[in-house]
Design an enzyme around this catalytic site. Structure first.
Site, mmCIF file in Angstrom:
data_model
loop_
_atom_site.group_PDB
_atom_site.id
_atom_site.type_symbol
_atom_site.label_atom_id
_atom_site.label_comp_id
_atom_site.label_asym_id
_atom_site.label_seq_id
_atom_site.Cartn_x
_atom_site.Cartn_y
_atom_site.Cartn_z
ATOM 1 C CE1 TYR A 142 -68.603 -83.956 -91.721
ATOM 2 C CE2 TYR A 142 -69.799 -83.349 -93.708
ATOM 3 C CZ TYR A 142 -68.629 -83.752 -93.088
ATOM 4 O OH TYR A 142 -67.489 -83.959 -93.843
ATOM 5 C CG ASP A 239 -73.524 -75.977 -92.803
ATOM 6 O OD1 ASP A 239 -73.891 -75.891 -93.990
ATOM 7 O OD2 ASP A 239 -72.716 -76.831 -92.398
ATOM 8 C CE LYS A 267 -74.354 -81.889 -98.734
ATOM 9 N NZ LYS A 267 -73.252 -82.810 -99.035
HETATM 10 N N1 PLP Z 1 -72.307 -78.656 -94.178
HETATM 11 C C1 PLP Z 1 -73.288 -79.540 -94.323
HETATM 12 C C2 PLP Z 1 -74.614 -79.286 -93.685
HETATM 13 C C3 PLP Z 1 -73.081 -80.710 -95.050
HETATM 14 O O1 PLP Z 1 -74.050 -81.615 -95.147
HETATM 15 C C4 PLP Z 1 -71.819 -80.909 -95.641
HETATM 16 C C5 PLP Z 1 -71.549 -82.120 -96.419
HETATM 17 O O2 PLP Z 1 -72.273 -83.080 -96.406
HETATM 18 C C6 PLP Z 1 -70.825 -79.947 -95.461
HETATM 19 C C7 PLP Z 1 -71.098 -78.819 -94.744
HETATM 20 C C8 PLP Z 1 -69.479 -80.127 -96.081
HETATM 21 O O3 PLP Z 1 -69.597 -79.949 -97.452
HETATM 22 P P1 PLP Z 1 -68.503 -80.580 -98.443
HETATM 23 O O4 PLP Z 1 -68.673 -82.055 -98.391
HETATM 24 O O5 PLP Z 1 -68.894 -79.988 -99.779
HETATM 25 O O6 PLP Z 1 -67.192 -80.142 -97.973
#
Ligand code: PLP
Length: 429
Positions: A142, A239, A267
């Site tokens: 994700y 990511d 996060k």
């Molecule tokens: N990338 C990863 C690996 C994530 O787990 C998340 C959110 O859970 C995101 C991107 C998106 O982050 P945000 O919810 O702060 O937009």
């Protein structure tokens, strides 16, 4: 049974004004939940029930909830300055400097507010730099809610291998240009890159796909991706929104020794205050309009002093390594304890994780990709999670979701967790 009268009343109220009563779709679970307080490793619901919290808001509060030093730093900064919105502040320069110091791929960094923004910027930049349209993502990963990537996360079995957009209303062109490949399968990546020769702008991945629990990457897979990207002129994006800071101050890239071109962070960077970042090679980052380039980059709240204060304090608390030592120790005690219980009660389950992250899959190993996880027994998975919640141990009540240890968790918390897990696993068996 936990008390729930006030929770139910408040949740019913919330639903009158907010669709479903929650502000993020996966905050909606099978029962109403309303929280009133958080401190250290604990959360407290509106009825006063206490939980040892392993959900940890999907990962940010690495130092524990309401960390006093982080909050103090934020209050101190907010006494002096709030959002200015022109030029810069010393704080944001210092946070970027810390990211560059710690994250191997980071020669420069830009701040934003959410992981979704960071991945969006990384992909748009990759398209600008390469002049190509397509990207590769992996089934189960994700990367946020935007059209470029919002697909193929927890995909129903009959849609695996096909496009599985997570939302109606997504632009078809975005869906068409996002190619989905099996994690840990270098052969599949090679085949897709071959079929789309000269058309792939970026490969984006969670170096450990934690959005489906914890699928460990094969080292050759990560190294192979780097080689393919180098050979084909593709931008490699890690990511590290979950893995960054949580597994190492330098992210998982520091652990695996594979350096991407661009990295998305979020996060745990600011222990739960809204903060994210994109960082990477100077020559790429300088294409952003902030440095006079042609790739737009903006956000009213970017580098808000509140988030910068929290990020700086969080990073400084992580720098001597004791937090990581503590959370890795407790993470492994939990995994070992759960493995022992699963064996004792002969439950068909696979306990895995990395560092401070743990998950129990109700299936036999191996787990190399999302396809393997289709064998997870979702009924047992949910029975385990709710059984734990009912006993005051909060693990997100949604299949495949990971649990997190923070610096505020204690050996006593681990002991209590394992005691309650023994009761639940015995029942499940
Ligand atoms: N990338 C990863 C690996 C994530 O787990 C998340 C959110 O859970 C995101 C991107 C998106 O982050 P945000 O919810 O702060 O937009």
């Amino acid at each position: 049974m936990l008390k729930s009268d006030r929770t139910e009343a408040l949740f019913a109220e919330a639903k009158k004004y907010t669709p479903g009563g929650v502000n993020t779709s996966i905050r909606a679970v099978d029962r109403p939940l309303v929280f009133a307080r958080a401190s250290g490793s604990k959360t407290y619901d509106a009825d006063g029930n206490e939980y040892i919290d392993y959900h940890a808001a999907f990962g940010p509060p690495l130092l524990g909830h309401c960390n006093r030093r982080v909050n103090q730093r934020v209050f101190e900064v907010l006494e002096k300055i709030d959002l200015i919105g022109v030029g810069t502040t010393e704080l944001e320069a210092r946070v970027a400097e810390k990211i560059v110091e710690h994250v191997p791929s980071a020669e420069m960094a830009l701040m934003c507010n959410t992981g979704s923004e960071a991945t969006h910027h990384a992909i748009r930049l990759s398209r600008a730099v390469t002049g190509r349209r397509k990207i590769i993502k992996f089934q189960g990963c994700y990367h946020g809610w935007h059209d470029y990537v919002c697909m193929n996360v927890i995909t129903p079995a009959d849609r695996v291998g096909k496009k599985d957009p997570c939302s109606a209303g997504m632009l078809q062109e975005a869906v068409d240009n996002t190619l989905v490949v099996t994690f840990n399968s270098l052969e599949e990546v090679e085949a897709v890159v071959g079929e789309n020769h000269g058309e792939i702008a970026a490969i984006i991945l969670e170096p450990i796909p934690h959005n489906i629990g914890c699928v460990l990457p094969q080292q050759e897979f990560l190294e192979g991706l780097r080689e393919i990207c180098d050979k084909e002129g593709i931008i490699l994006i890690f990511d590290e929104v979950i893995t960054g800071f949580r597994h190492n101050l330098g992210g998982y890239q520091k652990i695996c020794g594979v350096t991407p071109d661009l990295t998305a962070l979020g996060k745990a960077i600011a222990n739960g205050y809204p903060c994210a970042a994109i960082c990477g090679k100077k020559e790429l980052m300088e294409r952003f309009a902030t440095g006079g380039g042609d790739v737009f980059f903006a956000g009213t709240y970017n580098a808000h002093p509140l988030s910068m204060a929290a990020a700086l304090e969080t990073i400084e608390q992580l720098e001597d390594g004791t937090v990581h030592e503590h959370i890795f120790d407790l993470g492994s005690a939990l995994r070992e304890g759960l493995k022992e219980l699963v064996a004792r009660y002969r439950v068909k389950a696979h306990v895995t994780g990395f560092g401070s992250v743990f998950v129990v899959y109700f299936m036999d190993p191996p787990v190399n990709s999302y396809t393997d996880l289709l064998r997870n027994d979702s009924e047992r998975d949910m029975a385990f999670r709710w059984g734990m919640v009912d006993r005051g141990i909060f693990m997100h009540p949604m299949c495949l979701k990971r649990s997190h240890v923070s610096a505020a968790h204690t050996e006593e918390d681990v002991g209590r967790t394992l005691e309650k897990a023994a009761e639940v696993l015995k029942e499940i068996a």
